[in-house]
Design a protein around this motif. Sequence first.
Motif, PDB file in Angstrom:
ATOM      1  N   ASN A 104       0.816  -1.213   0.000  1.00  0.00           N
ATOM      2  CA  ASN A 104       0.000   0.000   0.000  1.00  0.00           C
ATOM      3  C   ASN A 104       0.852   1.265   0.000  1.00  0.00           C
ATOM      4  O   ASN A 104       0.351   2.359   0.246  1.00  0.00           O
ATOM      5  N   ASN A 105       2.119   1.095  -0.258  1.00  0.00           N
ATOM      6  CA  ASN A 105       3.042   2.226  -0.310  1.00  0.00           C
ATOM      7  C   ASN A 105       3.336   2.563  -1.777  1.00  0.00           C
ATOM      8  O   ASN A 105       3.938   1.771  -2.498  1.00  0.00           O
ATOM      9  N   PRO A 106       2.907   3.745  -2.255  1.00  0.00           N
ATOM     10  CA  PRO A 106       3.087   4.082  -3.687  1.00  0.00           C
ATOM     11  C   PRO A 106       4.539   4.057  -4.146  1.00  0.00           C
ATOM     12  O   PRO A 106       4.799   3.866  -5.341  1.00  0.00           O
ATOM     13  N   SER A 107       5.477   4.224  -3.238  1.00  0.00           N
ATOM     14  CA  SER A 107       6.893   4.207  -3.629  1.00  0.00           C
ATOM     15  C   SER A 107       7.471   2.806  -3.714  1.00  0.00           C
ATOM     16  O   SER A 107       8.618   2.621  -4.112  1.00  0.00           O
ATOM     17  N   SER A 108       6.673   1.811  -3.332  1.00  0.00           N
ATOM     18  CA  SER A 108       7.156   0.430  -3.355  1.00  0.00           C
ATOM     19  C   SER A 108       7.028  -0.147  -4.764  1.00  0.00           C
ATOM     20  O   SER A 108       6.042   0.109  -5.468  1.00  0.00           O
ATOM     21  N   PRO A 109       8.001  -0.962  -5.212  1.00  0.00           N
ATOM     22  CA  PRO A 109       7.915  -1.567  -6.549  1.00  0.00           C
ATOM     23  C   PRO A 109       6.817  -2.624  -6.651  1.00  0.00           C
ATOM     24  O   PRO A 109       6.497  -3.061  -7.748  1.00  0.00           O
ATOM     25  N   VAL A 110       6.271  -3.052  -5.524  1.00  0.00           N
ATOM     26  CA  VAL A 110       5.187  -4.041  -5.537  1.00  0.00           C
ATOM     27  C   VAL A 110       3.906  -3.412  -5.003  1.00  0.00           C
ATOM     28  O   VAL A 110       3.125  -4.037  -4.313  1.00  0.00           O
ATOM     29  N   TYR A 111       3.686  -2.145  -5.310  1.00  0.00           N
ATOM     30  CA  TYR A 111       2.520  -1.412  -4.824  1.00  0.00           C
ATOM     31  C   TYR A 111       1.237  -1.951  -5.464  1.00  0.00           C
ATOM     32  O   TYR A 111       1.153  -2.113  -6.674  1.00  0.00           O
ATOM     33  N   TYR A 112       0.224  -2.237  -4.640  1.00  0.00           N
ATOM     34  CA  TYR A 112      -1.069  -2.705  -5.112  1.00  0.00           C
ATOM     35  C   TYR A 112      -2.141  -1.764  -4.567  1.00  0.00           C
ATOM     36  O   TYR A 112      -2.537  -1.856  -3.405  1.00  0.00           O
ATOM     37  N   LEU A 113      -2.613  -0.879  -5.422  1.00  0.00           N
ATOM     38  CA  LEU A 113      -3.608   0.098  -4.985  1.00  0.00           C
ATOM     39  C   LEU A 113      -4.954  -0.555  -4.710  1.00  0.00           C
ATOM     40  O   LEU A 113      -5.699  -0.111  -3.852  1.00  0.00           O
ATOM     41  N   ASN A 114      -5.266  -1.629  -5.434  1.00  0.00           N
ATOM     42  CA  ASN A 114      -6.584  -2.249  -5.324  1.00  0.00           C
ATOM     43  C   ASN A 114      -6.600  -3.402  -4.319  1.00  0.00           C
ATOM     44  O   ASN A 114      -7.370  -4.338  -4.463  1.00  0.00           O
ATOM     45  N   SER A 115      -5.758  -3.345  -3.323  1.00  0.00           N
ATOM     46  CA  SER A 115      -5.771  -4.381  -2.289  1.00  0.00           C
ATOM     47  C   SER A 115      -7.156  -4.418  -1.642  1.00  0.00           C
ATOM     48  O   SER A 115      -7.632  -3.401  -1.141  1.00  0.00           O
ATOM     49  N   PRO A 116      -7.832  -5.570  -1.640  1.00  0.00           N
ATOM     50  CA  PRO A 116      -9.229  -5.613  -1.214  1.00  0.00           C
ATOM     51  C   PRO A 116      -9.391  -5.504   0.297  1.00  0.00           C
ATOM     52  O   PRO A 116      -8.487  -5.787   1.069  1.00  0.00           O
ATOM     53  N   GLY A 117     -10.596  -5.063   0.700  1.00  0.00           N
ATOM     54  CA  GLY A 117     -10.939  -5.031   2.121  1.00  0.00           C
ATOM     55  C   GLY A 117     -10.452  -3.772   2.812  1.00  0.00           C
ATOM     56  O   GLY A 117     -10.069  -2.789   2.195  1.00  0.00           O
ATOM     57  N   PHE A 118     -10.473  -3.836   4.145  1.00  0.00           N
ATOM     58  CA  PHE A 118     -10.042  -2.697   4.946  1.00  0.00           C
ATOM     59  C   PHE A 118      -8.521  -2.564   4.932  1.00  0.00           C
ATOM     60  O   PHE A 118      -7.796  -3.536   4.789  1.00  0.00           O
ATOM     61  N   HIS A 119      -8.072  -1.333   5.132  1.00  0.00           N
ATOM     62  CA  HIS A 119      -6.637  -1.095   5.219  1.00  0.00           C
ATOM     63  C   HIS A 119      -6.231  -0.543   6.579  1.00  0.00           C
ATOM     64  O   HIS A 119      -5.046  -0.516   6.888  1.00  0.00           O
ATOM     65  N   SER A 120      -7.180  -0.087   7.351  1.00  0.00           N
ATOM     66  CA  SER A 120      -6.879   0.465   8.670  1.00  0.00           C
ATOM     67  C   SER A 120      -6.613  -0.668   9.655  1.00  0.00           C
ATOM     68  O   SER A 120      -7.509  -1.454   9.970  1.00  0.00           O
ATOM     69  N   PHE A 175     -22.372   1.906   3.786  1.00  0.00           N
ATOM     70  CA  PHE A 175     -22.802   3.137   4.429  1.00  0.00           C
ATOM     71  C   PHE A 175     -21.748   4.200   4.151  1.00  0.00           C
ATOM     72  O   PHE A 175     -20.618   4.098   4.648  1.00  0.00           O
ATOM     73  N   PRO A 176     -22.085   5.225   3.369  1.00  0.00           N
ATOM     74  CA  PRO A 176     -21.080   6.182   2.881  1.00  0.00           C
ATOM     75  C   PRO A 176     -20.348   6.956   3.968  1.00  0.00           C
ATOM     76  O   PRO A 176     -19.233   7.416   3.750  1.00  0.00           O
ATOM     77  N   VAL A 177     -20.956   7.078   5.138  1.00  0.00           N
ATOM     78  CA  VAL A 177     -20.306   7.826   6.213  1.00  0.00           C
ATOM     79  C   VAL A 177     -19.411   6.911   7.045  1.00  0.00           C
ATOM     80  O   VAL A 177     -18.274   7.253   7.385  1.00  0.00           O
ATOM     81  N   ILE A 178     -19.909   5.726   7.363  1.00  0.00           N
ATOM     82  CA  ILE A 178     -19.202   4.810   8.259  1.00  0.00           C
ATOM     83  C   ILE A 178     -17.942   4.249   7.615  1.00  0.00           C
ATOM     84  O   ILE A 178     -16.890   4.147   8.254  1.00  0.00           O
ATOM     85  N   GLY A 179     -18.011   3.887   6.332  1.00  0.00           N
ATOM     86  CA  GLY A 179     -16.873   3.280   5.661  1.00  0.00           C
ATOM     87  C   GLY A 179     -15.612   4.123   5.709  1.00  0.00           C
ATOM     88  O   GLY A 179     -14.591   3.708   6.259  1.00  0.00           O
ATOM     89  N   PRO A 180     -15.651   5.338   5.138  1.00  0.00           N
ATOM     90  CA  PRO A 180     -14.448   6.186   5.185  1.00  0.00           C
ATOM     91  C   PRO A 180     -14.013   6.546   6.596  1.00  0.00           C
ATOM     92  O   PRO A 180     -12.821   6.710   6.853  1.00  0.00           O
ATOM     93  N   LEU A 181     -14.980   6.647   7.508  1.00  0.00           N
ATOM     94  CA  LEU A 181     -14.649   7.021   8.878  1.00  0.00           C
ATOM     95  C   LEU A 181     -13.739   6.000   9.532  1.00  0.00           C
ATOM     96  O   LEU A 181     -12.844   6.343  10.308  1.00  0.00           O
ATOM     97  N   PHE A 182     -13.959   4.714   9.226  1.00  0.00           N
ATOM     98  CA  PHE A 182     -13.200   3.653   9.880  1.00  0.00           C
ATOM     99  C   PHE A 182     -12.090   3.078   9.007  1.00  0.00           C
ATOM    100  O   PHE A 182     -11.451   2.104   9.399  1.00  0.00           O
ATOM    101  N   ASP A 183     -11.848   3.674   7.834  1.00  0.00           N
ATOM    102  CA  ASP A 183     -10.814   3.117   6.965  1.00  0.00           C
ATOM    103  C   ASP A 183      -9.868   4.177   6.417  1.00  0.00           C
ATOM    104  O   ASP A 183      -9.035   3.875   5.565  1.00  0.00           O
ATOM    105  N   GLN A 184      -9.988   5.406   6.900  1.00  0.00           N
ATOM    106  CA  GLN A 184      -9.112   6.467   6.437  1.00  0.00           C
ATOM    107  C   GLN A 184      -8.513   7.219   7.618  1.00  0.00           C
ATOM    108  O   GLN A 184      -9.032   7.154   8.734  1.00  0.00           O
ATOM    109  N   LYS A 185      -7.435   7.933   7.368  1.00  0.00           N
ATOM    110  CA  LYS A 185      -6.722   8.626   8.438  1.00  0.00           C
ATOM    111  C   LYS A 185      -7.590   9.662   9.134  1.00  0.00           C
ATOM    112  O   LYS A 185      -7.407   9.943  10.320  1.00  0.00           O
ATOM    113  N   GLU A 186      -8.558  10.231   8.417  1.00  0.00           N
ATOM    114  CA  GLU A 186      -9.399  11.270   9.002  1.00  0.00           C
ATOM    115  C   GLU A 186     -10.263  10.727  10.137  1.00  0.00           C
ATOM    116  O   GLU A 186     -10.732  11.484  10.995  1.00  0.00           O
TER     117      GLU A 186
END
Length: 221
Positions: A104-120, A175-186
């Motif tokens: 999940n690191n854009p600077s990594s040579p094996v970066y996968y943006l579409n990694s499924p599921g939660f990232h937090s 749920f558009p509010v709950i998803g980003p709330l629990f999976d993003q830095k904000e």
Amino acid sequence: MKNILKKEFMLGIHPACYITFAFVLCALIPNFPMIVVFFYPFCILPQLMMGKNQENNDFEYSTLLPLSLKDYVKGKVVVLALFELTYLLLLLPMLLLRNYVFFNNPSSPVYYLNSPGFHSIITLYGIAFIVYSFVNLIMIAYYFAKFPKYILPLLFSIFGSFLLFILFGLVMSYFPVIGPLFDQKEGIIAQLILLFVGIAFYFGSLFLTTNLGARNLKKKL
């Protein structure tokens, strides 16, 4: 308690239980759903432990020792909790490597943006503690109600845990509010609250699991 745990680790733990810790390496597989790596402890450990106890006539042996029924159940609960917590502790550096070094690191040579599921990681651990609480409660309490049979309690706990994980996934995905709330830095505050609630729920459930298991075992006998 020290002697109870010594007896459990010497006689009640199948050697294959320790292999479960190797499954934390699955977190380093590209595009592997992070939430899946939390499944292995409750899918593998209880079956191995309960099967080993049944084969070794663990309960019959334990009745010869100066143990109460509650101490006997407490030993099982504590050992299972120790394995679960150790697994979660070993999994943490793997998830950190995945999130911040590799996939999940854009600077990594094996970066996968579409990694499924939660990232937090915080959210994942909060959910895991809550699900593990229900798994332990259902499995241990129901197991001692059906003692010494363990297949049905094991199946109930596994399918119940899958349903809980799916429920959390659906809620946070649709749920558009709950998803980003629990999976993003904000949403770090909400994620930390979920984590602390999960931890409190987990350790509180251990006491409830022990008491219900001891009561069910007493009724069964």
